[in-house]
Design an enzyme around this catalytic site. Structure first.
Site, PDB file in Angstrom:
ATOM      1  N   SER A  94      -2.743 -11.186 -14.294  1.00 39.65           N
ATOM      2  CA  SER A  94      -2.435 -10.691 -15.629  1.00 39.65           C
ATOM      3  C   SER A  94      -1.122  -9.925 -15.594  1.00 39.65           C
ATOM      4  O   SER A  94      -0.807  -9.262 -14.604  1.00 39.65           O
ATOM      5  CB  SER A  94      -3.556  -9.766 -16.137  1.00 39.65           C
ATOM      6  N   THR A 136       1.367  -8.599 -10.222  1.00 43.00           N
ATOM      7  CA  THR A 136       2.810  -8.764 -10.029  1.00 43.00           C
ATOM      8  C   THR A 136       3.449  -9.358 -11.285  1.00 43.00           C
ATOM      9  O   THR A 136       2.915 -10.290 -11.886  1.00 43.00           O
ATOM     10  CB  THR A 136       3.075  -9.702  -8.829  1.00 43.00           C
ATOM     11  N   THR A 137       4.605  -8.818 -11.677  1.00 43.71           N
ATOM     12  CA  THR A 137       5.321  -9.336 -12.841  1.00 43.71           C
ATOM     13  C   THR A 137       6.651  -9.956 -12.402  1.00 43.71           C
ATOM     14  O   THR A 137       7.039  -9.875 -11.251  1.00 43.71           O
ATOM     15  CB  THR A 137       5.573  -8.231 -13.877  1.00 43.71           C
ATOM     16  N   MET A 162       1.888   1.882  -7.036  1.00 46.35           N
ATOM     17  CA  MET A 162       0.636   1.242  -7.433  1.00 46.35           C
ATOM     18  C   MET A 162      -0.296   1.080  -6.241  1.00 46.35           C
ATOM     19  O   MET A 162      -1.517   1.223  -6.375  1.00 46.35           O
ATOM     20  CB  MET A 162       0.909  -0.123  -8.072  1.00 46.35           C
ATOM     21  N   LYS A 166      11.937   0.149 -13.027  1.00 48.10           N
ATOM     22  CA  LYS A 166      11.394  -1.201 -13.249  1.00 48.10           C
ATOM     23  C   LYS A 166      12.526  -2.219 -13.200  1.00 48.10           C
ATOM     24  O   LYS A 166      13.576  -2.029 -13.831  1.00 48.10           O
ATOM     25  CB  LYS A 166      10.649  -1.280 -14.582  1.00 48.10           C
ATOM     26  N   ALA A 203       0.802  -1.230   0.000  1.00 41.78           N
ATOM     27  CA  ALA A 203       0.000   0.000   0.000  1.00 41.78           C
ATOM     28  C   ALA A 203       0.833   1.277   0.000  1.00 41.78           C
ATOM     29  O   ALA A 203       0.324   2.347  -0.337  1.00 41.78           O
ATOM     30  CB  ALA A 203      -0.933   0.003   1.217  1.00 41.78           C
ATOM     31  N   HIS A 262       9.657   1.259 -20.257  1.00 37.82           N
ATOM     32  CA  HIS A 262       9.171   1.565 -18.916  1.00 37.82           C
ATOM     33  C   HIS A 262      10.126   2.512 -18.197  1.00 37.82           C
ATOM     34  O   HIS A 262      11.238   2.756 -18.663  1.00 37.82           O
ATOM     35  CB  HIS A 262       9.012   0.278 -18.092  1.00 37.82           C
ATOM     36  N   HIS A 263       9.706   2.967 -17.048  1.00 36.66           N
ATOM     37  CA  HIS A 263      10.482   3.886 -16.223  1.00 36.66           C
ATOM     38  C   HIS A 263      11.776   3.241 -15.737  1.00 36.66           C
ATOM     39  O   HIS A 263      11.939   2.011 -15.747  1.00 36.66           O
ATOM     40  CB  HIS A 263       9.641   4.333 -15.017  1.00 36.66           C
TER      41      HIS A 263
END
Length: 268
Positions: free
Chosen positions: A121, A98-99, A12, A158, A8, A154-155
């Protein structure tokens, strides 16, 4: 629907808390961070920039999951597996963005899905999941005369590459071609690599600045190209997708689902 946001205190996580406050039918039941986080004890609403909401951030995930209906999880693989076990015990929906997960991690999620609803996803946005369906259809229609290349940006912060969404697009292309992505992916080129192998699916990753997420799939043939692109300008698109997934999952049977299921795109 009473939802818990894990991670939290992150970008994100804060966005999920914010968008939840604007979404009918959901309420923030709990907010979790890892032990030792500087955000422990902070008001989740205040941290998200929406004013105090009375939900204090805690490291006690087990207590937070009690009496909840679901958990929203955009953390890291190790944490996601721990949350999956807790969500399965509590029999609540687990929405995972989560990736960077390995095949072993995915096997563990499949086991947890025997007892809980899991929606996972590589990208939760509506547009990206529609793009994946389009990529599969185009790959079905075009033969190996068209080379497939996937470019993502991406930023700078990442940590995984290719992105989860890029891999999702690669899987869609591979399914369309009827091949194994694991066997045909080309995930890095450097030096004298030789000619491109017909049928391979190439990946390229860019990192820099504050790019939220850009993805393009290029079908390159002789004298013509087809390019399908999605660009995310705000993390809110991922949060809205996650909340839609949570509401969809509430009355579903235990199992492992994707955003394709949530959006009803299976037969598109």
């Amino acid at each position: 629907m009473k939802l818990v946001v894990v991670g939290a205190g992150g970008r994100m996580g804060r966005m999920l808390v914010k968008i939840m406050s604007e979404t009918p039918g959901v309420t923030l039941h709990g907010a979790v961070e890892m032990a030792g986080s500087v955000h422990i004890g902070a008001d989740a609403g205040q941290l998200a920039g929406i004013g105090e909401n009375g939900v204090k951030i805690t490291s006690d995930a087990l207590s937070s999951f009690l009496n909840a209906d679901g958990v929203l999880d955009f953390t890291v693989p190790a944490a996601t597996l721990e949350f999956a076990a807790l969500a399965a015990q509590a029999r609540i929906a687990h929405i995972i963005g989560t990736t960077g997960m390995t095949e072993q991690d995915l096997d563990a999620l499949a086991a947890a899905a025997r007892h809980a609803v899991i929606v996972r996803s590589g990208n939760m946005s509506f547009g990206m999941n529609l793009l994946a369906v389009l990529v599969k259809r185009v790959a079905q229609a075009l033969g190996e005369d068209f080379d497939i290349e996937i470019l993502e940006a991406h930023h700078r912060m990442k940590v995984d590459a290719p992105s989860g969404a890029a891999l999702m697009l690669g899987e869609a292309a591979a399914q369309g071609r009827g091949i194994s992505l694991k066997e045909r992916a080309s995930r890095g080129r450097d030096g004298i690599t030789g000619a491109r192998k017909p049928g391979d699916i190439g990946f390229a990753s860019l990192r820099g600045g504050s790019i939220i997420g850009d993805h393009s799939v290029i079908f390159a043939g002789d004298s013509e190209r087809i390019e399908l692109t999605h660009k995310a300008d705000d993390r809110a698109v991922f949060a809205r997708g996650a909340l839609k997934a949570a509401l969809w999952a509430r009355d579903k049977k235990p199992g492992l689902y994707s955003m394709v299921d949530v959006l009803g795109l299976q037969d598109f």
